[in-house]
Design a protein around this motif. Sequence first.
Motif, PDB file in Angstrom:
ATOM      1  N   LYS A 234       0.813  -1.210   0.000  1.00 21.98           N
ATOM      2  CA  LYS A 234       0.000   0.000   0.000  1.00 21.98           C
ATOM      3  C   LYS A 234       0.846   1.258   0.000  1.00 21.98           C
ATOM      4  O   LYS A 234       0.483   2.272  -0.589  1.00 21.98           O
ATOM      5  N   SER A 235       2.004   1.204   0.646  1.00 26.14           N
ATOM      6  CA  SER A 235       2.807   2.406   0.818  1.00 26.14           C
ATOM      7  C   SER A 235       3.468   2.883  -0.467  1.00 26.14           C
ATOM      8  O   SER A 235       4.027   3.972  -0.503  1.00 26.14           O
ATOM      9  N   VAL A 236       3.420   2.075  -1.517  1.00 22.19           N
ATOM     10  CA  VAL A 236       4.139   2.460  -2.742  1.00 22.19           C
ATOM     11  C   VAL A 236       3.271   2.423  -3.996  1.00 22.19           C
ATOM     12  O   VAL A 236       3.785   2.492  -5.104  1.00 22.19           O
ATOM     13  N   VAL A 237       1.958   2.344  -3.840  1.00 22.42           N
ATOM     14  CA  VAL A 237       1.092   2.207  -5.020  1.00 22.42           C
ATOM     15  C   VAL A 237       0.983   3.497  -5.827  1.00 22.42           C
ATOM     16  O   VAL A 237       1.062   3.482  -7.059  1.00 22.42           O
ATOM     17  N   HIS A 238       0.805   4.623  -5.161  1.00 23.43           N
ATOM     18  CA  HIS A 238       0.510   5.863  -5.878  1.00 23.43           C
ATOM     19  C   HIS A 238       1.663   6.404  -6.730  1.00 23.43           C
ATOM     20  O   HIS A 238       1.450   6.765  -7.895  1.00 23.43           O
ATOM     21  N   PRO A 239       2.895   6.522  -6.201  1.00 18.66           N
ATOM     22  CA  PRO A 239       3.971   7.094  -7.026  1.00 18.66           C
ATOM     23  C   PRO A 239       4.244   6.348  -8.331  1.00 18.66           C
ATOM     24  O   PRO A 239       4.422   7.001  -9.371  1.00 18.66           O
ATOM     25  N   PRO A 240       4.280   5.005  -8.362  1.00 17.28           N
ATOM     26  CA  PRO A 240       4.498   4.340  -9.651  1.00 17.28           C
ATOM     27  C   PRO A 240       3.392   4.598 -10.671  1.00 17.28           C
ATOM     28  O   PRO A 240       3.662   4.683 -11.878  1.00 17.28           O
ATOM     29  N   ILE A 241       2.151   4.738 -10.202  1.00 19.16           N
ATOM     30  CA  ILE A 241       1.063   5.039 -11.137  1.00 19.16           C
ATOM     31  C   ILE A 241       1.223   6.458 -11.685  1.00 19.16           C
ATOM     32  O   ILE A 241       1.026   6.708 -12.882  1.00 19.16           O
ATOM     33  N   MET A 242       1.584   7.400 -10.820  1.00 14.79           N
ATOM     34  CA  MET A 242       1.851   8.763 -11.284  1.00 14.79           C
ATOM     35  C   MET A 242       2.999   8.763 -12.298  1.00 14.79           C
ATOM     36  O   MET A 242       2.927   9.422 -13.349  1.00 14.79           O
ATOM     37  N   TYR A 243       4.041   8.017 -12.005  1.00 21.32           N
ATOM     38  CA  TYR A 243       5.194   7.934 -12.905  1.00 21.32           C
ATOM     39  C   TYR A 243       4.808   7.319 -14.252  1.00 21.32           C
ATOM     40  O   TYR A 243       5.133   7.863 -15.314  1.00 21.32           O
ATOM     41  N   GLY A 244       4.107   6.193 -14.205  1.00 20.29           N
ATOM     42  CA  GLY A 244       3.725   5.517 -15.437  1.00 20.29           C
ATOM     43  C   GLY A 244       2.837   6.359 -16.321  1.00 20.29           C
ATOM     44  O   GLY A 244       2.880   6.273 -17.552  1.00 20.29           O
ATOM     45  N   THR A 245       2.019   7.204 -15.714  1.00 19.57           N
ATOM     46  CA  THR A 245       1.075   8.024 -16.470  1.00 19.57           C
ATOM     47  C   THR A 245       1.717   9.291 -17.020  1.00 19.57           C
ATOM     48  O   THR A 245       1.423   9.711 -18.152  1.00 19.57           O
ATOM     49  N   TRP A 246       2.612   9.922 -16.252  1.00 17.81           N
ATOM     50  CA  TRP A 246       3.066  11.277 -16.577  1.00 17.81           C
ATOM     51  C   TRP A 246       4.540  11.416 -16.901  1.00 17.81           C
ATOM     52  O   TRP A 246       5.002  12.526 -17.207  1.00 17.81           O
ATOM     53  N   LEU A 352       1.937  12.360  -4.271  1.00 16.26           N
ATOM     54  CA  LEU A 352       3.373  12.595  -4.329  1.00 16.26           C
ATOM     55  C   LEU A 352       3.887  13.220  -3.030  1.00 16.26           C
ATOM     56  O   LEU A 352       4.782  12.682  -2.396  1.00 16.26           O
ATOM     57  N   VAL A 353       3.310  14.358  -2.619  1.00 14.84           N
ATOM     58  CA  VAL A 353       3.900  15.108  -1.505  1.00 14.84           C
ATOM     59  C   VAL A 353       3.799  14.375  -0.172  1.00 14.84           C
ATOM     60  O   VAL A 353       4.549  14.671   0.751  1.00 14.84           O
ATOM     61  N   GLU A 354       2.884  13.417  -0.063  1.00 13.66           N
ATOM     62  CA  GLU A 354       2.807  12.607   1.158  1.00 13.66           C
ATOM     63  C   GLU A 354       3.399  11.227   0.943  1.00 13.66           C
ATOM     64  O   GLU A 354       4.166  10.731   1.773  1.00 13.66           O
ATOM     65  N   ASP A 355       3.077  10.591  -0.164  1.00 13.32           N
ATOM     66  CA  ASP A 355       3.464   9.197  -0.356  1.00 13.32           C
ATOM     67  C   ASP A 355       4.918   9.009  -0.774  1.00 13.32           C
ATOM     68  O   ASP A 355       5.417   7.881  -0.747  1.00 13.32           O
ATOM     69  N   VAL A 356       5.594  10.079  -1.129  1.00 10.32           N
ATOM     70  CA  VAL A 356       7.025   9.962  -1.433  1.00 10.32           C
ATOM     71  C   VAL A 356       7.860  10.121  -0.153  1.00 10.32           C
ATOM     72  O   VAL A 356       8.559   9.179   0.239  1.00 10.32           O
ATOM     73  N   PRO A 357       7.783  11.257   0.570  1.00 10.29           N
ATOM     74  CA  PRO A 357       8.614  11.373   1.783  1.00 10.29           C
ATOM     75  C   PRO A 357       8.196  10.447   2.913  1.00 10.29           C
ATOM     76  O   PRO A 357       9.020  10.081   3.758  1.00 10.29           O
ATOM     77  N   PRO A 375      16.352  -0.835  -8.450  1.00 12.20           N
ATOM     78  CA  PRO A 375      16.350  -0.020  -9.678  1.00 12.20           C
ATOM     79  C   PRO A 375      14.995   0.596 -10.001  1.00 12.20           C
ATOM     80  O   PRO A 375      14.931   1.738 -10.475  1.00 12.20           O
ATOM     81  N   HIS A 376      13.904  -0.141  -9.760  1.00 13.13           N
ATOM     82  CA  HIS A 376      12.579   0.402 -10.060  1.00 13.13           C
ATOM     83  C   HIS A 376      12.225   1.537  -9.090  1.00 13.13           C
ATOM     84  O   HIS A 376      11.735   2.592  -9.501  1.00 13.13           O
ATOM     85  N   THR A 377      12.481   1.310  -7.803  1.00 15.26           N
ATOM     86  CA  THR A 377      12.232   2.352  -6.815  1.00 15.26           C
ATOM     87  C   THR A 377      13.050   3.600  -7.124  1.00 15.26           C
ATOM     88  O   THR A 377      12.547   4.728  -7.072  1.00 15.26           O
ATOM     89  N   ASP A 378      14.330   3.411  -7.468  1.00 14.03           N
ATOM     90  CA  ASP A 378      15.210   4.548  -7.740  1.00 14.03           C
ATOM     91  C   ASP A 378      14.700   5.364  -8.920  1.00 14.03           C
ATOM     92  O   ASP A 378      14.693   6.603  -8.872  1.00 14.03           O
ATOM     93  N   GLU A 379      14.275   4.693  -9.978  1.00 14.48           N
ATOM     94  CA  GLU A 379      13.805   5.408 -11.165  1.00 14.48           C
ATOM     95  C   GLU A 379      12.549   6.213 -10.856  1.00 14.48           C
ATOM     96  O   GLU A 379      12.425   7.381 -11.244  1.00 14.48           O
ATOM     97  N   VAL A 380      11.617   5.599 -10.148  1.00 12.74           N
ATOM     98  CA  VAL A 380      10.380   6.305  -9.788  1.00 12.74           C
ATOM     99  C   VAL A 380      10.693   7.450  -8.830  1.00 12.74           C
ATOM    100  O   VAL A 380      10.190   8.571  -8.985  1.00 12.74           O
ATOM    101  N   LEU A 381      11.548   7.204  -7.839  1.00  7.60           N
ATOM    102  CA  LEU A 381      11.871   8.212  -6.838  1.00  7.60           C
ATOM    103  C   LEU A 381      12.584   9.411  -7.454  1.00  7.60           C
ATOM    104  O   LEU A 381      12.283  10.564  -7.118  1.00  7.60           O
ATOM    105  N   LYS A 386      12.282  15.096  -8.696  1.00  7.09           N
ATOM    106  CA  LYS A 386      12.475  16.157  -9.693  1.00  7.09           C
ATOM    107  C   LYS A 386      11.172  16.891  -9.940  1.00  7.09           C
ATOM    108  O   LYS A 386      11.132  18.129  -9.997  1.00  7.09           O
ATOM    109  N   THR A 387      10.095  16.144 -10.068  1.00  4.76           N
ATOM    110  CA  THR A 387       8.772  16.727 -10.302  1.00  4.76           C
ATOM    111  C   THR A 387       8.331  17.589  -9.125  1.00  4.76           C
ATOM    112  O   THR A 387       7.692  18.626  -9.305  1.00  4.76           O
TER     113      THR A 387
END
Length: 424
Positions: A234-246, A352-357, A375-381, A386-387
């Motif tokens: 649950k703690s990592v679902v949102h950022p990868p979806i944001m990354y994959g979309t944008w 992003l602003v909550e689920d990343v930090p 590697p996947h976490t690093d790329e998304v992070l 940056k965003t």
Amino acid sequence: MGTLPSVLCKDTQIEPSKIPETIEGPRLVVLVCGGSHGAHTASGLAASRNDTEARVLTLYKDEAKRWTKAMRRHNFTVEVTENNGKSTKIIAKPTIVSNDPEAVVPGAHVIIFSMPAFAHPVYLEAIEPHLKPGTVIVGMPGKPGFEFQCLDILKDKARSCVIMSLETLPWATHILEYGCKVKIFATKASVQTSIISGKSHPEADPLGSMQRVLGNKPFLKQTNSYLEIYLSSKSVVHPPIMYGTWKDWDGQPVDVVPLFYQGVNEVAIKYLFGVAGELVATALAFKQQHPGLIMSRVIPLLDWYRHTYADDIKDNRDLWSCLLTNTAYDGLYHPMIEKGRQFMPDFEHRYLVEDVPNGLVVTKGLALIAGVKTPHTDEVLLWCQKTMGKEYLVDGKLTGKDIQETRCPQRYGYNTIDDLVSFL
């Protein structure tokens, strides 16, 4: 713990005295902190339980005043909707809604935090002077790093209390009218819950008390350690979806707001699998390096969806179908900013602003301690920071200038597995 009979029937209004209890016991005083959708829902449900007093502490602007004024004019209603369309209206009011910790903290057996993670420090500092030993402090959800922050702010008082964390909010819920009406659209089948008892001697059973507040659903499943919650998917679902979309977005407004979960593309699926797989790898590494640490509840993302949304997913063949057919996700869109008749992605949203930090950076910190490559976490992070205009990860290490804004273990001086288990 007994099993509750169903109390939901079409267009039925249930008075508090007629709601069956999951846990029987002496009078329980529950303090709900926050003014969010979850805080409204938890306070209404707690108030409806037999031999339970519900209080609310909300520190944001004039929320306490607004909530109190609304309850003077109206009933406080929690409307519950099940998958079959049947609904129940539960009417029960908290005894007090206040912005004064001294008025509501003393005497509370359970204190539930239901607000964005960035507000946790403010509430921890507010309750600290009035906190008594044995109090159960609940993050609902706690988000990764909740325990670190409790120990950091509450100091020795934290060790005399129970620190409890739910991996996710128990419901999909929304405020219909502030201070008087909230609606539950969907309730999860089960929620993983971690408990650190320390040297505490609580007056109320922690797990039983929270189950008493929630009712018969979701069923709370206690994990073996708080680290299992941190490494849950649950703690990592949102950022990868944001990354994959944008990630390849050209910066131009779009005409249509895309669905969030039910609009995922192949890139998002790839990184969801990849990041979640790195969490499982981290758990396995912890187990190998510290054999006494049980990590069996850290499971693959697909299995997590099948368990957590068992009553909501129509087709659970694979991850994609789980997302597309999850009725709890119906009508949930990407966070957007309207520009005329077009839309821009909102990169200042909590995804992003909550689920990343308070999510991705924390799990990256755990992976560094475990010695697991990500590697996947690093790329998304790297894309996320940056965003967001932040700097957390630098040359593969969490040494960026904004690391103090996160809840990663390194920020609190936890740099080894022994550090992480020292307060268990």
